[in-house]
Motif scaffolding. Structure first.
Motif, PDB file in Angstrom:
ATOM      1  N   TYR A   6       0.814  -1.213   0.000  1.00  0.00           N
ATOM      2  CA  TYR A   6       0.000   0.000   0.000  1.00  0.00           C
ATOM      3  C   TYR A   6       0.851   1.269   0.000  1.00  0.00           C
ATOM      4  N   GLY A   7       0.219   2.359  -0.375  1.00  0.00           N
ATOM      5  CA  GLY A   7       0.895   3.640  -0.421  1.00  0.00           C
ATOM      6  C   GLY A   7       0.691   4.306  -1.761  1.00  0.00           C
ATOM      7  N   TYR A   8       1.445   5.383  -1.959  1.00  0.00           N
ATOM      8  CA  TYR A   8       1.420   6.110  -3.216  1.00  0.00           C
ATOM      9  C   TYR A   8       2.828   6.076  -3.794  1.00  0.00           C
ATOM     10  N   PHE A   9       2.935   5.611  -5.038  1.00  0.00           N
ATOM     11  CA  PHE A   9       4.210   5.375  -5.695  1.00  0.00           C
ATOM     12  C   PHE A   9       4.286   6.301  -6.916  1.00  0.00           C
ATOM     13  N   GLU A  10       5.347   7.092  -7.003  1.00  0.00           N
ATOM     14  CA  GLU A  10       5.408   8.106  -8.056  1.00  0.00           C
ATOM     15  C   GLU A  10       6.811   8.191  -8.652  1.00  0.00           C
ATOM     16  N   ASP A  52       1.732  -2.332 -13.273  1.00  0.00           N
ATOM     17  CA  ASP A  52       2.492  -1.475 -14.167  1.00  0.00           C
ATOM     18  C   ASP A  52       1.986  -0.042 -14.027  1.00  0.00           C
ATOM     19  N   VAL A  53       2.733   0.769 -13.273  1.00  0.00           N
ATOM     20  CA  VAL A  53       2.334   2.157 -13.052  1.00  0.00           C
ATOM     21  C   VAL A  53       2.286   2.887 -14.383  1.00  0.00           C
ATOM     22  N   PHE A  54       3.307   2.664 -15.212  1.00  0.00           N
ATOM     23  CA  PHE A  54       3.214   3.087 -16.603  1.00  0.00           C
ATOM     24  C   PHE A  54       4.081   2.183 -17.457  1.00  0.00           C
ATOM     25  N   GLU A  55       3.641   1.990 -18.687  1.00  0.00           N
ATOM     26  CA  GLU A  55       4.456   1.407 -19.744  1.00  0.00           C
ATOM     27  C   GLU A  55       4.307   2.302 -20.971  1.00  0.00           C
ATOM     28  N   TYR A  56       5.374   2.391 -21.752  1.00  0.00           N
ATOM     29  CA  TYR A  56       5.350   3.276 -22.920  1.00  0.00           C
ATOM     30  C   TYR A  56       6.247   2.717 -24.013  1.00  0.00           C
ATOM     31  N   HIS A  57       5.795   2.900 -25.260  1.00  0.00           N
ATOM     32  CA  HIS A  57       6.661   2.620 -26.412  1.00  0.00           C
ATOM     33  C   HIS A  57       6.258   3.521 -27.575  1.00  0.00           C
ATOM     34  N   ARG A  58       7.169   3.646 -28.523  1.00  0.00           N
ATOM     35  CA  ARG A  58       6.973   4.593 -29.621  1.00  0.00           C
ATOM     36  C   ARG A  58       6.112   4.032 -30.751  1.00  0.00           C
ATOM     37  N   LYS A  59       5.726   2.780 -30.662  1.00  0.00           N
ATOM     38  CA  LYS A  59       4.805   2.248 -31.666  1.00  0.00           C
ATOM     39  C   LYS A  59       3.450   2.936 -31.572  1.00  0.00           C
ATOM     40  N   THR A  60       3.068   3.320 -30.343  1.00  0.00           N
ATOM     41  CA  THR A  60       1.872   4.142 -30.114  1.00  0.00           C
ATOM     42  C   THR A  60       2.343   5.386 -29.364  1.00  0.00           C
ATOM     43  N   ALA A  74      -8.277  -0.964  -3.893  1.00  0.00           N
ATOM     44  CA  ALA A  74      -8.184  -0.517  -5.284  1.00  0.00           C
ATOM     45  C   ALA A  74      -6.790  -0.053  -5.640  1.00  0.00           C
ATOM     46  N   TYR A  75      -6.571   0.012  -6.958  1.00  0.00           N
ATOM     47  CA  TYR A  75      -5.420   0.697  -7.531  1.00  0.00           C
ATOM     48  C   TYR A  75      -5.949   1.934  -8.248  1.00  0.00           C
ATOM     49  N   ILE A  76      -5.337   3.079  -8.000  1.00  0.00           N
ATOM     50  CA  ILE A  76      -5.741   4.319  -8.651  1.00  0.00           C
ATOM     51  C   ILE A  76      -4.506   4.902  -9.321  1.00  0.00           C
ATOM     52  N   PHE A  77      -4.592   5.132 -10.627  1.00  0.00           N
ATOM     53  CA  PHE A  77      -3.450   5.555 -11.424  1.00  0.00           C
ATOM     54  C   PHE A  77      -3.577   7.035 -11.792  1.00  0.00           C
ATOM     55  N   TYR A  78      -2.418   7.685 -11.908  1.00  0.00           N
ATOM     56  CA  TYR A  78      -2.372   9.112 -12.225  1.00  0.00           C
ATOM     57  C   TYR A  78      -1.293   9.381 -13.265  1.00  0.00           C
ATOM     58  N   VAL A  79      -1.571  10.330 -14.150  1.00  0.00           N
ATOM     59  CA  VAL A  79      -0.569  10.857 -15.068  1.00  0.00           C
ATOM     60  C   VAL A  79      -0.589  12.374 -14.946  1.00  0.00           C
ATOM     61  N   ASP A  80       0.550  12.945 -14.645  1.00  0.00           N
ATOM     62  CA  ASP A  80       0.692  14.391 -14.473  1.00  0.00           C
ATOM     63  C   ASP A  80      -0.352  14.958 -13.511  1.00  0.00           C
ATOM     64  N   PHE A 117       4.121  10.021 -13.151  1.00  0.00           N
ATOM     65  CA  PHE A 117       3.243   8.850 -13.135  1.00  0.00           C
ATOM     66  C   PHE A 117       3.081   8.378 -11.699  1.00  0.00           C
ATOM     67  N   GLY A 118       1.842   8.161 -11.266  1.00  0.00           N
ATOM     68  CA  GLY A 118       1.596   7.771  -9.892  1.00  0.00           C
ATOM     69  C   GLY A 118       0.627   6.614  -9.768  1.00  0.00           C
ATOM     70  N   LEU A 119       0.771   5.876  -8.672  1.00  0.00           N
ATOM     71  CA  LEU A 119      -0.135   4.788  -8.312  1.00  0.00           C
ATOM     72  C   LEU A 119      -0.486   4.924  -6.841  1.00  0.00           C
ATOM     73  N   GLU A 120      -1.770   5.033  -6.543  1.00  0.00           N
ATOM     74  CA  GLU A 120      -2.247   4.932  -5.170  1.00  0.00           C
ATOM     75  C   GLU A 120      -2.807   3.524  -4.988  1.00  0.00           C
ATOM     76  N   TRP A 121      -2.181   2.775  -4.101  1.00  0.00           N
ATOM     77  CA  TRP A 121      -2.541   1.373  -3.864  1.00  0.00           C
ATOM     78  C   TRP A 121      -3.106   1.274  -2.458  1.00  0.00           C
ATOM     79  N   THR A 122      -4.384   0.932  -2.360  1.00  0.00           N
ATOM     80  CA  THR A 122      -5.057   0.753  -1.077  1.00  0.00           C
ATOM     81  C   THR A 122      -5.477  -0.704  -0.937  1.00  0.00           C
ATOM     82  N   LYS A 123      -6.124  -1.039   0.166  1.00  0.00           N
ATOM     83  CA  LYS A 123      -6.601  -2.410   0.367  1.00  0.00           C
ATOM     84  C   LYS A 123      -7.702  -2.786  -0.612  1.00  0.00           C
TER      85      LYS A 123
END
Length: 244
Positions: free
Chosen positions: A94-98, A134-142, A186-192, A178-184
């Protein structure tokens, strides 16, 4: 355990409720001249992952407060990628990962900030065994898309996954947060600083460790179309824990 940092934190894109209700528990601002091995391991060294071999020689500090994870190609045509992880050093629930990161530029690689548990390969109970987050994944194909993904029940025939693709303006230029809030629950994702996805699927209650990685698997496109070296830069990684 709190680990201090020398760089003054820029929290402008950290969600306000995190700053109000959480405290900084772990961080690396990448201000040094070498990777801090009290915080990170060189992960999966010398393993071959699809097109590339994992090598610590792809990882370095850029002297500007960032760690660089490169994808390289030697004169014989062999590719190399890099991974850092906190397994056995820092693992938590748990926590917030950024992180703040600047994306790679070439077709072929995909880059990521993610969490993993040592037991994730077990099948039947991701709550107990853990989930790849996966808090974020990125590639140049998209090139205008960021991926949030969850994986559980191993990577074999029982593998399960869910995720969301997020369009992000100018994601290929400059740094983004990029952020992830992980609680008991849910997972909540953030960008900027903006919420982009939430999921109650496979919510892990297992301690997990942090991973920064470059990969060359084919998902990001044919590496023959890219020019190397390519790199992703990480300005910082921070973990916040709830005050309650």
């Amino acid at each position: 355990m709190f680990m201090s940092c020398s760089k003054e934190p820029d929290n402008s894109l950290t969600p306000a409720h995190i700053l109000s209700n959480y405290h900084l528990a772990w961080s690396d601002e990448f201000d040094g001249s070498s990777v801090d091995l009290s915080k990170w391991n060189y992960r999966a060294e010398n393993t071959v992952r699809n097109y590339a071999t994992v090598s610590r020689n792809t990882i370095s500090m850029d002297g500007k407060g960032n760690v660089s994870l490169k994808v390289t190609k030697d004169n014989s045509g062999k590719y190399f990628v890099g991974q850092l992880g906190t397994q056995g050093i820092y693992e938590t629930t748990y926590g917030y990962f950024e992180c703040r990161a600047k994306m790679n530029a070439q077709i072929g690689p995909h880059v990521a900030f993610w969490l993993q548990s040592a037991e994730m390969g077990k099948v039947g109970d991701p709550v107990k065994n853990g989930t790849e987050i996966d808090v974020f994944e990125y590639h140049r194909k998209t090139p205008g898309t960021v991926y949030h993904n969850l994986h559980w029940d191993g990577y074999g025939v029982d593998h399960k996954t869910t995720g969301k693709q997020i369009p992000v303006a100018a994601i290929g230029a400059g740094f983004h947060t990029f952020g992830l809030e992980w609680t008991k629950d849910a997972y909540i994702f953030y960008v900027d600083g903006e919420e982009t996805w939430r999921s109650s699927s496979a919510v892990s209650q297992h301690k997990e460790y942090l991973i920064l990685s470059t990969e060359l698997t084919g998902w990001g496109g044919d590496p023959a179309l890219g020019n190397f070296p390519d790199e992703v830069l990480f300005d910082y990684v921070r973990v916040y824990k709830s005050n309650y």
